[in-house]
Design a protein around this motif. Structure first.
Motif, PDB file in Angstrom:
ATOM      1  N   ILE A  81       0.780  -1.179   0.000  1.00 41.10           N
ATOM      2  CA  ILE A  81       0.015   0.077   0.031  1.00 41.10           C
ATOM      3  C   ILE A  81       0.852   1.289   0.075  1.00 41.10           C
ATOM      4  CG2 ILE A  81      -1.562   1.292   1.390  1.00 41.10           C
ATOM      5  CD1 ILE A  81      -2.878  -1.141  -0.144  1.00 41.10           C
ATOM      6  N   ALA A  82       1.931   1.202   0.663  1.00 39.08           N
ATOM      7  CA  ALA A  82       2.959   2.386   0.825  1.00 39.08           C
ATOM      8  C   ALA A  82       3.529   2.775  -0.665  1.00 39.08           C
ATOM      9  CB  ALA A  82       3.878   2.074   1.792  1.00 39.08           C
ATOM     10  N   SER A  83       3.576   1.696  -1.549  1.00 39.53           N
ATOM     11  CA  SER A  83       4.204   1.940  -2.856  1.00 39.53           C
ATOM     12  C   SER A  83       3.104   2.813  -3.795  1.00 39.53           C
ATOM     13  CB  SER A  83       4.395   0.811  -3.387  1.00 39.53           C
ATOM     14  OG  SER A  83       3.437  -0.209  -3.730  1.00 39.53           O
ATOM     15  N   TYR A  84       1.766   2.832  -3.420  1.00 34.02           N
ATOM     16  CA  TYR A  84       0.751   3.637  -4.237  1.00 34.02           C
ATOM     17  C   TYR A  84       1.210   4.832  -4.414  1.00 34.02           C
ATOM     18  CZ  TYR A  84      -3.668   5.166  -5.898  1.00 34.02           C
ATOM     19  OH  TYR A  84      -4.807   5.633  -6.586  1.00 34.02           O
ATOM     20  N   ASP A  85       1.372   5.454  -5.726  1.00 28.62           N
ATOM     21  CA  ASP A  85       1.810   6.595  -6.196  1.00 28.62           C
ATOM     22  C   ASP A  85       0.912   7.539  -6.481  1.00 28.62           C
ATOM     23  OD1 ASP A  85       3.324   8.690  -7.523  1.00 28.62           O
ATOM     24  OD2 ASP A  85       4.335   7.580  -8.771  1.00 28.62           O
TER      25      ASP A  85
END
Length: 223
Positions: A81-85
């Protein structure tokens, strides 16, 4: 005089460090061999301590299995989820997310998820953690879709239903891959499934993600 050798006693550690070493050892073991491999003796052998010491720190194995499961899958969820840009469109972001979850390098987490659904039917502590993690995965993905829909007029899908469909697809394909039964091009299938979900107009009100009313089909709400 004949002497017998003994295994060296485990190095004394402060309780917090020993507890952490036992959890880390169990997580490592589950990553290699799945949740079914977690026994007091197996964890003790991995950590290099006596079974009695493992039982002292984790006296209820069912709860310990649930703890290990949560540690593994929550770490994956946070990472993905933290990789969502926010600078990229929703379709591209979701495709990247799906491709990440379906990558062969994550088969260890997929195994943990698949075994958790089976073992959770008899281990209530694990079952409760599985339901909670499924809800968290669904809520996180629903929130991403809802945020994108609020900023783009051309996105008219129901975020809750879309999240369920995408996660069910990911879970199914992840489970299939463990026995090497999967499409030749999983990325292509993921792309077509994503298109079908995002291009379908919303026709219903958002559904609840409560564990009392969630669909019965498994959904990774990581692997």
């Amino acid at each position: 005089m004949k002497t017998t050798s003994r295994a060296p006693a485990p190095r004394r550690l402060p309780p917090e460090q020993r507890e952490r070493s036992i959890l880390d050892g169990a997580v490592s073991l589950a990553g290699e061999s799945g949740l079914e491999a977690l026994t007091v003796r197996a964890v003790a052998a991995r950590v290099g301590v006596t079974p009695a010491l493992v039982a002292h720190y984790r006296p209820v194995m069912e709860s310990f299995v649930a703890e290990v499961f949560t540690t593994i899958v929550s770490a994956e969820r946070d990472e993905v989820i933290a990789s969502y840009d926010d600078g990229v469109d929703l379709r591209t972001n979701l495709l990247r997310l799906i491709e990440t979850l379906l990558d062969d390098s994550r088969d260890d987490v997929a195994m943990v998820w698949v075994q958790s659904w089976a073992l959770g039917a008899r281990n209530e502590a694990l079952g409760a953690r599985v339901r909670a993690e499924m809800d968290l995965w669904h809520s996180a993905l629903e929130d991403l879709i809802a945020r994108a829909a609020a900023e783009a007029a051309d996105i008219t899908v129901d975020p809750a239903s879309s999240a369920w469909m995408l996660l069910a697809m990911v879970d199914g394909m992840s489970a299939h891959s463990l026995v090497h039964w999967a499409p030749r091009d999983r990325t292509d299938l993921a792309r077509r499934t994503l298109a079908a979900v995002l291009d379908a107009p919303s026709t219903s009100t958002p559904t609840s993600t409560s564990t009392t009313s969630a669909p019965t089909s498994p959904a990774r709400t990581h692997s």
